[in-house]
Design a protein around this motif. Structure first.
Motif, PDB file in Angstrom:
ATOM      1  N   MET A  19       5.782   6.824  12.617  1.00 30.04           N
ATOM      2  CA  MET A  19       6.586   5.529  12.557  1.00 30.04           C
ATOM      3  C   MET A  19       7.466   4.344  12.669  1.00 30.04           C
ATOM      4  SD  MET A  19       2.417   4.841  13.656  1.00 30.04           S
ATOM      5  CE  MET A  19       2.162   4.761  12.325  1.00 30.04           C
ATOM      6  N   GLU A  20       7.669   2.925  12.960  1.00 33.06           N
ATOM      7  CA  GLU A  20       8.836   2.498  12.136  1.00 33.06           C
ATOM      8  C   GLU A  20       7.779   1.087  12.323  1.00 33.06           C
ATOM      9  OE1 GLU A  20      12.869   2.716  14.419  1.00 33.06           O
ATOM     10  OE2 GLU A  20      12.335   0.871  14.830  1.00 33.06           O
ATOM     11  N   MET A  21       8.406   1.155  10.536  1.00 34.96           N
ATOM     12  CA  MET A  21       7.582  -0.213   9.757  1.00 34.96           C
ATOM     13  C   MET A  21       8.574  -1.254   9.561  1.00 34.96           C
ATOM     14  SD  MET A  21       4.335   0.989   9.354  1.00 34.96           S
ATOM     15  CE  MET A  21       3.398   2.208   8.986  1.00 34.96           C
ATOM     16  N   GLU A  22       8.487  -2.387  10.314  1.00 37.92           N
ATOM     17  CA  GLU A  22       9.472  -3.367  10.165  1.00 37.92           C
ATOM     18  C   GLU A  22       8.599  -3.893   8.643  1.00 37.92           C
ATOM     19  OE1 GLU A  22      10.660  -7.618  12.859  1.00 37.92           O
ATOM     20  OE2 GLU A  22       9.941  -5.126  13.685  1.00 37.92           O
ATOM     21  N   VAL A  23       9.248  -4.511   8.142  1.00 38.75           N
ATOM     22  CA  VAL A  23       8.543  -4.973   6.742  1.00 38.75           C
ATOM     23  C   VAL A  23       9.663  -6.172   5.815  1.00 38.75           C
ATOM     24  CG1 VAL A  23       8.100  -4.687   4.523  1.00 38.75           C
ATOM     25  CG2 VAL A  23       7.523  -2.916   5.708  1.00 38.75           C
ATOM     26  N   GLU A  24       8.773  -7.319   5.288  1.00 39.78           N
ATOM     27  CA  GLU A  24       9.186  -8.583   4.979  1.00 39.78           C
ATOM     28  C   GLU A  24       8.158  -8.880   3.806  1.00 39.78           C
ATOM     29  OE1 GLU A  24      10.464 -11.199   8.643  1.00 39.78           O
ATOM     30  OE2 GLU A  24       9.734 -12.432   7.753  1.00 39.78           O
ATOM     31  N   ASP A  25       9.257  -9.624   3.099  1.00 46.26           N
ATOM     32  CA  ASP A  25       8.073  -9.686   1.909  1.00 46.26           C
ATOM     33  C   ASP A  25       7.104  -8.511   1.284  1.00 46.26           C
ATOM     34  OD1 ASP A  25      10.035 -11.744   1.742  1.00 46.26           O
ATOM     35  OD2 ASP A  25       8.788 -13.023   2.673  1.00 46.26           O
ATOM     36  N   GLY A  26       7.521  -7.450   1.690  1.00 43.61           N
ATOM     37  CA  GLY A  26       6.695  -6.787   0.720  1.00 43.61           C
ATOM     38  C   GLY A  26       5.241  -6.455   1.724  1.00 43.61           C
ATOM     39  N   LYS A  27       4.974  -7.009   3.178  1.00 41.27           N
ATOM     40  CA  LYS A  27       4.765  -6.880   3.850  1.00 41.27           C
ATOM     41  C   LYS A  27       4.974  -6.263   4.894  1.00 41.27           C
ATOM     42  CE  LYS A  27       0.453 -10.519   3.839  1.00 41.27           C
ATOM     43  NZ  LYS A  27      -0.289 -11.177   4.223  1.00 41.27           N
ATOM     44  N   ILE A  28       3.947  -5.174   6.201  1.00 39.86           N
ATOM     45  CA  ILE A  28       3.901  -4.726   7.272  1.00 39.86           C
ATOM     46  C   ILE A  28       3.654  -6.008   8.200  1.00 39.86           C
ATOM     47  CG2 ILE A  28       3.116  -2.747   9.015  1.00 39.86           C
ATOM     48  CD1 ILE A  28       2.581  -1.393   6.211  1.00 39.86           C
ATOM     49  N   ARG A  61      -3.900   3.145  -4.118  1.00 39.97           N
ATOM     50  CA  ARG A  61      -2.161   3.391  -3.267  1.00 39.97           C
ATOM     51  C   ARG A  61      -2.736   3.754  -1.849  1.00 39.97           C
ATOM     52  NH1 ARG A  61       2.692   4.387  -6.727  1.00 39.97           N
ATOM     53  NH2 ARG A  61       2.661   2.985  -8.201  1.00 39.97           N
ATOM     54  N   SER A  62      -2.475   2.861  -0.504  1.00 40.95           N
ATOM     55  CA  SER A  62      -2.313   3.078   0.629  1.00 40.95           C
ATOM     56  C   SER A  62      -1.526   4.035   1.118  1.00 40.95           C
ATOM     57  CB  SER A  62      -2.251   1.914   1.993  1.00 40.95           C
ATOM     58  OG  SER A  62      -0.938   1.912   1.899  1.00 40.95           O
ATOM     59  N   GLY A  63      -1.333   5.481   2.438  1.00 44.35           N
ATOM     60  CA  GLY A  63      -0.559   5.796   2.676  1.00 44.35           C
ATOM     61  C   GLY A  63       0.857   5.541   2.681  1.00 44.35           C
ATOM     62  N   TYR A  64       1.021   3.941   3.056  1.00 43.34           N
ATOM     63  CA  TYR A  64       1.690   3.027   2.899  1.00 43.34           C
ATOM     64  C   TYR A  64       2.674   2.804   1.464  1.00 43.34           C
ATOM     65  CZ  TYR A  64       0.519   3.213   7.626  1.00 43.34           C
ATOM     66  OH  TYR A  64      -0.084   4.133   8.510  1.00 43.34           O
ATOM     67  N   GLU A  65       1.847   2.705   0.439  1.00 40.75           N
ATOM     68  CA  GLU A  65       2.492   2.260  -0.554  1.00 40.75           C
ATOM     69  C   GLU A  65       2.902   3.515  -1.544  1.00 40.75           C
ATOM     70  OE1 GLU A  65      -0.968  -1.141  -1.019  1.00 40.75           O
ATOM     71  OE2 GLU A  65      -1.611   0.186  -2.407  1.00 40.75           O
ATOM     72  N   GLY A  66       2.669   4.758  -0.742  1.00 41.60           N
ATOM     73  CA  GLY A  66       3.320   5.860  -1.905  1.00 41.60           C
ATOM     74  C   GLY A  66       3.909   6.977  -1.032  1.00 41.60           C
ATOM     75  N   TYR A  67       4.030   8.134  -1.470  1.00 44.98           N
ATOM     76  CA  TYR A  67       4.200   9.697  -0.079  1.00 44.98           C
ATOM     77  C   TYR A  67       3.376  10.378   0.336  1.00 44.98           C
ATOM     78  CZ  TYR A  67       9.187   9.230  -1.892  1.00 44.98           C
ATOM     79  OH  TYR A  67      10.555   9.178  -2.741  1.00 44.98           O
ATOM     80  N   ASP A  68       3.005  10.793   0.755  1.00 44.86           N
ATOM     81  CA  ASP A  68       2.036  10.970   1.997  1.00 44.86           C
ATOM     82  C   ASP A  68       2.735  12.085   2.989  1.00 44.86           C
ATOM     83  OD1 ASP A  68      -1.086  10.943   3.102  1.00 44.86           O
ATOM     84  OD2 ASP A  68      -0.767   9.629   3.278  1.00 44.86           O
ATOM     85  N   GLY A 123      -1.872   3.804  15.588  1.00 46.03           N
ATOM     86  CA  GLY A 123      -1.470   3.724  14.683  1.00 46.03           C
ATOM     87  C   GLY A 123      -0.362   2.683  14.561  1.00 46.03           C
ATOM     88  N   ARG A 124      -0.552   1.999  15.709  1.00 43.79           N
ATOM     89  CA  ARG A 124       0.145   0.265  15.533  1.00 43.79           C
ATOM     90  C   ARG A 124      -0.882  -0.635  15.472  1.00 43.79           C
ATOM     91  NH1 ARG A 124       3.925  -0.618  20.948  1.00 43.79           N
ATOM     92  NH2 ARG A 124       4.517  -2.321  19.189  1.00 43.79           N
ATOM     93  N   THR A 125      -1.877  -0.444  14.760  1.00 42.38           N
ATOM     94  CA  THR A 125      -2.727  -1.216  13.769  1.00 42.38           C
ATOM     95  C   THR A 125      -2.479  -0.976  12.847  1.00 42.38           C
ATOM     96  OG1 THR A 125      -4.547  -0.134  14.540  1.00 42.38           O
ATOM     97  CG2 THR A 125      -4.349  -2.247  16.134  1.00 42.38           C
ATOM     98  N   ALA A 126      -1.245  -0.454  11.744  1.00 45.92           N
ATOM     99  CA  ALA A 126      -1.611   0.452  10.746  1.00 45.92           C
ATOM    100  C   ALA A 126      -1.543  -0.984   9.767  1.00 45.92           C
ATOM    101  CB  ALA A 126      -0.984   0.919  10.495  1.00 45.92           C
ATOM    102  N   LYS A 127      -1.116  -2.242   9.985  1.00 47.30           N
ATOM    103  CA  LYS A 127      -0.954  -3.347   9.204  1.00 47.30           C
ATOM    104  C   LYS A 127      -2.565  -4.199   8.927  1.00 47.30           C
ATOM    105  CE  LYS A 127       0.123  -7.159  12.205  1.00 47.30           C
ATOM    106  NZ  LYS A 127       1.195  -7.939  13.170  1.00 47.30           N
ATOM    107  N   TYR A 128      -3.449  -3.726  10.283  1.00 48.18           N
ATOM    108  CA  TYR A 128      -4.837  -4.508   9.250  1.00 48.18           C
ATOM    109  C   TYR A 128      -5.363  -3.123   8.648  1.00 48.18           C
ATOM    110  CZ  TYR A 128      -3.879  -6.960  13.650  1.00 48.18           C
ATOM    111  OH  TYR A 128      -3.146  -8.118  14.565  1.00 48.18           O
ATOM    112  N   VAL A 149       5.924   0.197   1.582  1.00 49.67           N
ATOM    113  CA  VAL A 149       5.933  -1.404   1.075  1.00 49.67           C
ATOM    114  C   VAL A 149       5.571  -0.904  -0.855  1.00 49.67           C
ATOM    115  CG1 VAL A 149       4.865  -2.672   3.030  1.00 49.67           C
ATOM    116  CG2 VAL A 149       3.810  -1.700   1.384  1.00 49.67           C
ATOM    117  N   PRO A 150       5.044  -2.355  -1.451  1.00 45.64           N
ATOM    118  CA  PRO A 150       5.338  -1.715  -3.237  1.00 45.64           C
ATOM    119  C   PRO A 150       4.139  -1.476  -3.323  1.00 45.64           C
ATOM    120  CG  PRO A 150       6.211  -3.920  -2.647  1.00 45.64           C
ATOM    121  CD  PRO A 150       5.822  -3.430  -0.871  1.00 45.64           C
ATOM    122  N   SER A 151       3.305  -1.208  -3.928  1.00 46.61           N
ATOM    123  CA  SER A 151       1.899  -1.620  -4.086  1.00 46.61           C
ATOM    124  C   SER A 151       1.474  -2.824  -4.696  1.00 46.61           C
ATOM    125  CB  SER A 151       1.238  -0.266  -5.042  1.00 46.61           C
ATOM    126  OG  SER A 151       0.376   0.081  -5.424  1.00 46.61           O
TER     127      SER A 151
END
Ligand SMILES: Nc1nc2c(c(=O)[nH]1)N[C@H]1C(S)=C(S)[C@@H](COP(=O)(O)OP(=O)(O)OC[C@H]3O[C@@H](n4cnc5c(=O)[nH]c(N)nc54)[C@H](O)[C@@H]3O)O[C@H]1N2
Ligand SMILES: Nc1nc2c(c(=O)[nH]1)N[C@H]1C(S)=C(S)[C@@H](COP(=O)(O)OP(=O)(O)OC[C@H]3O[C@@H](n4cnc5c(=O)[nH]c(N)nc54)[C@H](O)[C@@H]3O)O[C@H]1N2
Ligand SMILES: [Mo]
Length: 754
Positions: A1-10, A410-417, A30-35, A437-439
């Motif tokens: 997936m492609e994540m658009e991130v702004e100020d450390g937030k998806i 850390r979530s999967g988006y804050e680390g390698y996975d 998958g598209r609701t991953a930000k929640y 995104v940063p942890s």
């Protein structure tokens, strides 16, 4: 997936057009991953239970106290007192081997996760027939003439890559047949060319009937059987003289349709995708086994366009043999593992046992067993008896609420996975997810947590500095292989076991690479079951360059090829094709028996199949008077991903999924209106839930989703589906629970419909 991130937030999630497999497609979940990432209940600090509340503690205190308490339990009761729960969901599977190493260091091998509830029967059956529990058959979608979905609603569940796309394509392609075997008119069945609707729970009988019919007509693929099967003659008594007409009648399938189906099966190339309609049902081991026999009898097993053995990039575990006396069984129920995993359904019995070696301490990660495991009531009661419960999660869950220590991951988006459940064919795809995104706060990589605990409990001593230095040099120079050989030598010098070795590599190489999970992806690929099969070279992958070891020892080439495959994955965040499977060599690569022939007969099935007669099944399928309906406690929908996303209110704002779906005729007969709240009662427990009247549900059957009973930001949504699931009803051979086959009754509460 492609994540658009702004100020450390998806802020937005899209499918990635550059991904060579999904080519810009993903499902709604998958598209609701930000929640999932930004969630009111995210954990930030280690917590310790003090009295009836949690107090924040430091990581140092958490690790040292957990280690101390674990060692005290080990000293008094031995290694068998420990169990690991989890590590098998759709996020962060790279953590699993570290958790396993920690468990192994304490002297236990009791690992419970969803494999021990879904795949026991089917993996075990592959073990018997193919000699290997790891590789299993899936359809060769691209080349098949017929695609079968048996007990699987892939159009909605998206339970394999591009599920909805593949179904649409098959449905629209005039040269392809789409066949669905499902008692109800599922979303997948609606797309089908042929829909076979057996009575719920009668699949085993239907399969035995189909095979008997095929053999009686002489429609079997004898040439294939002669070449690839060891003992075809030995299974014939299972089918000779079997009254298949009577069997179809009990299944509620017309003879005409069964015969037409059998004809298609024996004249076309087909592959079958099976899932929870079988795996969570009565006698699922026997049913799964018969599916494999059907594939063999029709000669489609491992053939182009048939039911192919899907290559694995990273192995989840290794084959278990329950007949080997060295295989450890559970203390109370004497249960055996399949592919190293124990059946979930026995966990509460193992804790509540009176034996001194009973399960006393549980480490849980990536799982919420008090919502996702069978029998919530019994399991909650059992968890109160634990001496130690440690939960690693990204959020405060119902299981975490009961823990002595809760550790923030850390979530999967804050680390390698990475995922071990990536099955693509014939292109073999793999990817390693990077942090996007940063942890925050004190969240830690799950892998790191287990490594710290492994070292604090003495399961592994801190590796020497020279090895860390070698790793750093390797990463800088790009010559990882020199480090690998040094690490191998160190492993041998320490007499280190194979559970600890990957964790050791993750620790040392992880320091240099910046992530133990990334390092483990590399190490896992080096020892991949793909290595040495020739499939990776077919994707144009060769050793990265000249290397003195390769020069001296050409036998080492497979390691170098896999190192190069890792490099390709590493350079492609969208993932890469690292192999091309070919059907001609699949049996040679993956059948572990001499001569690579299938073994069709097995003792357990020989015994079990004697019970699978129309008469006995007719009686067994009759529902008791007090529970006249069948319930599916669980249903995969567009809006739910097991317990992973915990019903963030925004995630499914447009639709409420907490509904019991039932057929209009059943609702009318009970004087129930759409939207009315009812009580559902089973042997194990009860819940209240509003009903939804739907023609998609067959008569006598009802369905509820399984991802409710969560408290989010102080508010509880729905009730847990596992309150209704009994731990006592499960597959007699391997132990999968019957989530899709629960006798129940529906009681009117007396309130008016809204
Ligand atoms: N994006 C995303 N997707 C996921 C997941 C995720 O994490 N993320 N999770 C995945 C997981 S863990 C799983 S296990 C899959 C599950 O995927 P599925 O197994 O496709 O999900 P179910 O909704 O349980 O569908 C089972 C079907 O079996 C049918 N059935 C019920 N009883 C019988 C019977 O007696 N005989 C037959 N033949 N059929 C019957 C039901 O009517 C239903 O249509 O979904 C996966 N989907
Ligand atoms: N009644 C009933 N029960 C079922 C089913 C059913 O159909 N009916 N389906 C079954 C199936 S098919 C499956 S696969 C299982 C799944 O059940 P589980 O194995 O329990 O897995 P999940 O529900 O996917 O996720 C569990 C936890 O992972 C946490 N988590 C998410 N990301 C991370 C992370 O990065 N690190 C850590 N440490 N934790 C994280 C989530 O917060 C959540 O608490 O449920 C099974 N249970
Ligand atoms: Mo699952």
């Amino acid at each position: 997936m492609e994540m658009e991130v702004e100020d450390g937030k998806i802020i937005n999630v899209r499918p990635d057009k550059d991904n060579p497999i999904n080519k810009g497609y993903c499902c709604r979940k998958g598209r609701t991953a930000k929640y999932y990432q930004d969630n009111a209940d995210r954990l930030d600090y280690p917590l310790k239970k003090v009295g009836d509340h949690f107090e924040r503690i430091s990581w140092e205190q958490a690790i040292s106290e957990i280690a101390e308490r674990s060692l005290a339990i080990k000293k008094q009761y031995g290694g068998k007192s420990f169990a690991m729960v989890g590590g098998g969901n759709a996020a962060a599977q790279g953590e699993g081997p570290f958790a396993k190493a920690f468990l192994s260091g304490l002297g236990s091998c009791y690992w419970y996760n969803p494999i021990g509830v879904e795949f026991m029967g089917v993996y075990w059956s592959h073990g018997k027939i193919y000699g290997d529990q790891l590789h299993y058959t899936e359809p060769d979608d691209e080349n098949s003439e017929v695609l079968i979905y048996w007990g699987s609603n892939s159009y909605v569940a998206h339970n394999y890559v591009n599920g909805r796309r593949v179904i649409r394509e098959a449905s629209q392609n005039p040269d392809k047949l789409l066949i669905v075997v499902d008692p109800r008119l599922s979303e997948t069945a609606r797309m089908a060319d042929m829909h076979i609707q057996p009575r719920n729970g009668s699949d085993g009988l239907l399969l035995r009937g189909l095979i008997a019919l095929i053999i009686e007509r002489g429609w079997q693929n004898q040439a294939w059987l002669n070449e690839h099967a060891e003992d075809y003659a030995r299974i014939l008594p299972w089918f000779f003289g079997f009254d298949y007409r009577k069997a179809f009648e009990v299944c509620g399938v017309s003879y005409k349709q069964a015969e037409a189906f059998a004809r298609i099966l024996t004249t076309r190339r087909w592959g079958m995708h099976q899932d929870l309609g079988i795996y969570f049902n009565r006698n699922n081991t026997l049913t799964s086994y018969l599916c494999l026999i059907l594939q063999a009898v029709c000669g489609v097993a491992s053939e182009k366009g048939g039911a192919v053995l899907i290559p694995h990039v990273i192995a989840k575990s290794t084959t278990s043999d329950e007949n080997d006396p060295k295989t450890v069984r559970t203390v109370e129920t004497n249960s055996f593992p399949v592919l190293g995993f124990y059946p979930e359904v026995v966990l509460s019995n193992e804790i509540m046992s009176d034996k001194p070696e009973r399960t006393r301490a549980i480490f849980c990660t990536l799982s919420n067993p008090l919502r996702s495991y069978p029998d919530t009531n019994k399991l909650t009661e059992a968890f109160k008896k634990l001496d130690l419960l440690v939960v690693v999660d990204v959020v405060m869950t119902e299981t975490a609420e009961m823990a002595d220590y809760v550790l923030p991951a850390r979530s999967g988006y804050e680390g390698y996975d990475f995922q071990t459940f990536v099955f693509t064919y014939p292109d073999i795809y793999f990817s390693v997810k990077r942090p996007v995104v940063p942890s925050k706060a004190e969240r830690r990589d799950g892998a790191k947590i287990w490594l710290d605990l492994l070292m604090a409990t003495g399961g592994m001593k801190k590796p020497p500095k020279w090895l860390y230095d070698a790793a750093e040099k390797a990463v800088k120079s790009g010559d990882r292989m020199s480090f690998f050989f040094k690490a191998l030598a160190y492993m041998i010098s320490q007499n280190m076991n194979m559970d600890i070795f990957p964790a050791m590599l993750g620790e040392v190489m992880g320091e240099a690479m910046g992530s133990p999970v990334l390092a483990l992806a590399w190490a896992g690929m080096l020892i991949s079951p793909l290595a040495g099969t020739g499939q990776v070279e077919k994707a144009g992958i060769k050793p990265l360059g000249f290397h003195p070891v390769l020069e001296k020892m050409p036998k080492m080439k497979d390691f170098f090829v896999m190192d190069a495959a890792f490099q390709r994955v590493y350079e492609h965040p969208e993932g890469a094709i690292i192999g091309i499977a070919d059907t001609e060599t699949q049996l040679k690569n993956y059948v572990k028996y001499p001569g690579h022939k299938l073994h069709l007969w097995c003792e357990e099935i020989d015994r079990a199949i004697q019970e699978l007669t129309p008469e006995k099944e007719e009686a067994a399928l009759k529902l008791p008077k007090e529970y006249p309906f069948l319930l599916s406690s669980g249903r995969h929908s567009d809006g739910g991903v097991n317990n992973m996303m915990r019903n963030h209110p925004k995630m499914n704002a447009y639709r409420d999924y907490y509904k019991l779906s039932m057929n209009p005729a059943d609702a009318a007969a009970q004087n129930l209106a759409d939207g009315e709240t009812v009580r559902v009662v089973t042997k194990a427990g009860e819940i209240t839930i509003p009903i939804e009247v739907s023609k998609q549900i067959s008569e006598g059957y009802c369905m509820i989703p399984h991802y409710f009973g969560h408290t989010y930001n102080g508010k509880t949504y729905g009730m847990a589906a596992n309150l209704l699931v009994s731990r006592d009803e499960h597959d007699p051979i391997t132990g999968n629970a019957y989530f899709r086959y629960l006798p129940c009754r529906i009681e009117k509460l007396g309130g008016d419909a809204q």
